[in-house]
Each structure stands twice: as structure tokens, then as C-alpha cells.
Design a protein around this motif. Sequence first.
Motif, PDB file in Angstrom:
ATOM      1  N   MET A   3       0.827  -1.200   0.000  1.00  0.00           N
ATOM      2  CA  MET A   3       0.000   0.000   0.000  1.00  0.00           C
ATOM      3  C   MET A   3       0.866   1.257   0.000  1.00  0.00           C
ATOM      4  N   GLY A   4       0.354   2.329  -0.539  1.00  0.00           N
ATOM      5  CA  GLY A   4       1.134   3.556  -0.643  1.00  0.00           C
ATOM      6  C   GLY A   4       1.339   4.218   0.708  1.00  0.00           C
ATOM      7  N   HIS A   5       2.326   5.093   0.757  1.00  0.00           N
ATOM      8  CA  HIS A   5       2.693   5.771   1.992  1.00  0.00           C
ATOM      9  C   HIS A   5       1.528   6.606   2.539  1.00  0.00           C
ATOM     10  N   GLU A   6       0.736   7.175   1.608  1.00  0.00           N
ATOM     11  CA  GLU A   6      -0.301   8.123   2.024  1.00  0.00           C
ATOM     12  C   GLU A   6      -1.431   7.449   2.793  1.00  0.00           C
ATOM     13  N   THR A   7      -1.472   6.111   2.758  1.00  0.00           N
ATOM     14  CA  THR A   7      -2.566   5.449   3.453  1.00  0.00           C
ATOM     15  C   THR A   7      -2.284   5.249   4.938  1.00  0.00           C
ATOM     16  N   VAL A   8      -1.055   5.560   5.374  1.00  0.00           N
ATOM     17  CA  VAL A   8      -0.745   5.375   6.793  1.00  0.00           C
ATOM     18  C   VAL A   8      -1.379   6.504   7.599  1.00  0.00           C
ATOM     19  N   LEU A   9      -2.217   6.120   8.577  1.00  0.00           N
ATOM     20  CA  LEU A   9      -2.859   7.125   9.433  1.00  0.00           C
ATOM     21  C   LEU A   9      -2.046   7.358  10.699  1.00  0.00           C
ATOM     22  N   LEU A  10      -1.583   6.245  11.257  1.00  0.00           N
ATOM     23  CA  LEU A  10      -0.905   6.336  12.555  1.00  0.00           C
ATOM     24  C   LEU A  10       0.265   5.374  12.589  1.00  0.00           C
ATOM     25  N   LYS A  11       1.340   5.848  13.179  1.00  0.00           N
ATOM     26  CA  LYS A  11       2.491   4.973  13.379  1.00  0.00           C
ATOM     27  C   LYS A  11       2.945   5.148  14.825  1.00  0.00           C
ATOM     28  N   ALA A  12       3.068   4.056  15.532  1.00  0.00           N
ATOM     29  CA  ALA A  12       3.564   4.120  16.914  1.00  0.00           C
ATOM     30  C   ALA A  12       4.898   3.393  16.968  1.00  0.00           C
ATOM     31  N   GLU A  13       5.841   4.007  17.658  1.00  0.00           N
ATOM     32  CA  GLU A  13       7.181   3.418  17.754  1.00  0.00           C
ATOM     33  C   GLU A  13       7.549   3.183  19.205  1.00  0.00           C
ATOM     34  N   ASN A  14       7.784   1.930  19.512  1.00  0.00           N
ATOM     35  CA  ASN A  14       8.361   1.543  20.810  1.00  0.00           C
ATOM     36  C   ASN A  14       7.638   2.126  22.018  1.00  0.00           C
ATOM     37  N   LEU A  15       6.321   2.015  22.020  1.00  0.00           N
ATOM     38  CA  LEU A  15       5.560   2.547  23.161  1.00  0.00           C
ATOM     39  C   LEU A  15       5.755   1.656  24.388  1.00  0.00           C
ATOM     40  N   CYS A  16       6.068   2.285  25.496  1.00  0.00           N
ATOM     41  CA  CYS A  16       6.212   1.551  26.754  1.00  0.00           C
ATOM     42  C   CYS A  16       5.352   2.214  27.808  1.00  0.00           C
ATOM     43  N   ARG A  17       4.794   1.390  28.678  1.00  0.00           N
ATOM     44  CA  ARG A  17       4.046   1.924  29.812  1.00  0.00           C
ATOM     45  C   ARG A  17       4.443   1.147  31.059  1.00  0.00           C
ATOM     46  N   ILE A  18       4.921   1.882  32.042  1.00  0.00           N
ATOM     47  CA  ILE A  18       5.351   1.270  33.302  1.00  0.00           C
ATOM     48  C   ILE A  18       4.333   1.644  34.375  1.00  0.00           C
ATOM     49  N   ASP A  19       3.889   0.671  35.139  1.00  0.00           N
ATOM     50  CA  ASP A  19       2.977   0.975  36.250  1.00  0.00           C
ATOM     51  C   ASP A  19       3.741   1.840  37.262  1.00  0.00           C
ATOM     52  N   PRO A  20       3.237   3.063  37.487  1.00  0.00           N
ATOM     53  CA  PRO A  20       3.998   3.977  38.341  1.00  0.00           C
ATOM     54  C   PRO A  20       4.184   3.460  39.765  1.00  0.00           C
TER      55      PRO A  20
END
Length: 228
Positions: free
Chosen positions: A1-18
Motif C-alpha cells: 500500500m502507498g505511503h499516504e494510506t498510513v494514518l498512525l504509526k507508533a514506535e516503541n511505546l512503553c508503559r510502566i505501572d507507576p
Amino acid sequence: MGHETVLLKAENLCRIDPVSKVMLVKSASCIIQQGDRIVLSGGSGSGKSVFCRLLALLDPPDQGRIFFNRQPVTQADIPHYRSKVAYIRQRPVLLKGTVQENLMFPFALRINREHHFSPEKITRFLSIIDKPDSFLQKNAADLSGGERQLVCLLRVLQLDPVILLLDEPTSALDRDMVMQVELLINKWMQLHDETRAYVWISHDEPQKQRVGQKIWRMNAGVLTTGLV
Ligand SMILES: Nc1ncnc2c1ncn2[C@@H]1O[C@H](COP(=O)(O)OP(=O)(O)OP(=O)(O)O)[C@@H](O)[C@H]1O
């Protein structure tokens, strides 16, 4: 698929319980494209909700970045971003008052000042789910669980989101209502010529088959999207 179809890109999301410092989401990366109908599956407690709340930026990632329409999302963008990448929870929250008052509520918020309540838009959505306009005058407190979920969806859909993050939106509903919710979301995709997308958390196998064209899996905080 073409580049223009990308809506969202997430990179290396981390969540630590505080509190416990446990890593709940471990370096999750993904791409959401126009037309994507994604099912997110995984065991109970694997981190699906935490991940979707991160994607919606309802909770801040401890690491990682999100690009929306190819731009990094900054702190200042977050309120607008949340209306475009909208999180729908399992148990809908409605305010006191009628259905219409609930639907009009978002327009009182400063962030939505460029939007205006559109009765025509709502009537169109209501006709999809076979509800007469008189439904708008019902007291929200009198609605069934399924009707509450439909109102929550309408409240979000009228603001023209681009990505829906659906966190088990039908798990507490009976079969007729499950089908109504699926119908509404399917029609919403079609109305926008498949330029929108959703990520749908579901534990129900037949539903996954109906609503999913791509499958993502979460296992102990590790996301697998099928992309290497
Ligand atoms: N706000 C929070 N603070 C601390 N821990 C949390 C928080 N929210 C969730 N957790 C923990 O993170 C882990 C993942 O929870 P999450 O709700 O994302 O699971 P899930 O995959 O959505 O599960 P289910 O299918 O049962 O809804 C669980 O151990 C949960 O207890």
C-alpha cells in the motif's frame, strides 16, 4: 500500500505501572492504515486496554512516539488528537439528561469549538440503527446497556474521528445489540469510503471473524502485529 494510506504509526511505546514499576506494555510498535479493520486479541490482563489507552494518549507513554498523519504528536496536539483517535470503553459513561443533551455536550467544550451539533448527521446515524428521532428525547438514565453504548458511539462518531479504539464495546451486550453496534461501525467505515480505521479488542471468536481483517496479539505486554 502507498505511503499516504498510513494514518498512525507508533514506535516503541512503553508503559510502566507507576506504583509497582512493572512494565505493562513493552516497546509496542504498529502502523494503522486507512481501511484497517484490526482485531486485538490476547489473554485477560495481557495489556490490551493499557495499550489502547496509550495509543489514544489517555495515559502518557513512558517511552516511544506516535505519529499521526506523519507528524509526531506533541503535548499541545493531544486534545485534538483524542477526538481523532477515539477510545471507546466497555462500560459507557453518560451524563444526566436526554440523549440529545448527551450528544450536544462535546460541543460545549473549547476543543470542539470548530464543530457544531448536526441533527442531520445524527438522524442519518439513527436511521442506520433503526431508531426514530424521538430516541433523542429519551432520558439517558432509562436506556438499556446497548442503547447507552450506541449513544456513546454516536457522541464520538459525530466529531468525525479517524481511528476508533474499541475496548470490548459489546462484551456486556445481548446479541441484537452486538449486531447493532457492529452495523453502526461497519456503516461508518463505508460512509467514509474505507478511509477510517479501527482497532477492536474482542474475546469473542465469531465476532473476531466478523469484524477483523487483520489480527494483532498482545501477550504479557508484548504486541505482535504480523509486521516484522
Ligand atoms: N492504571 C493501571 N495502573 C496499574 N496497573 C494497571 C493499570 N491498568 C491496568 N493495569 C494492569 O496492567 C495489566 C494489563 O491490564 P489490561 O487492562 O490492559 O489487560 P487486558 O489485556 O485489557 O485484559 P482484559 O482482557 O481482561 O480486559 C494488568 O495486570 C492490570 O492489572
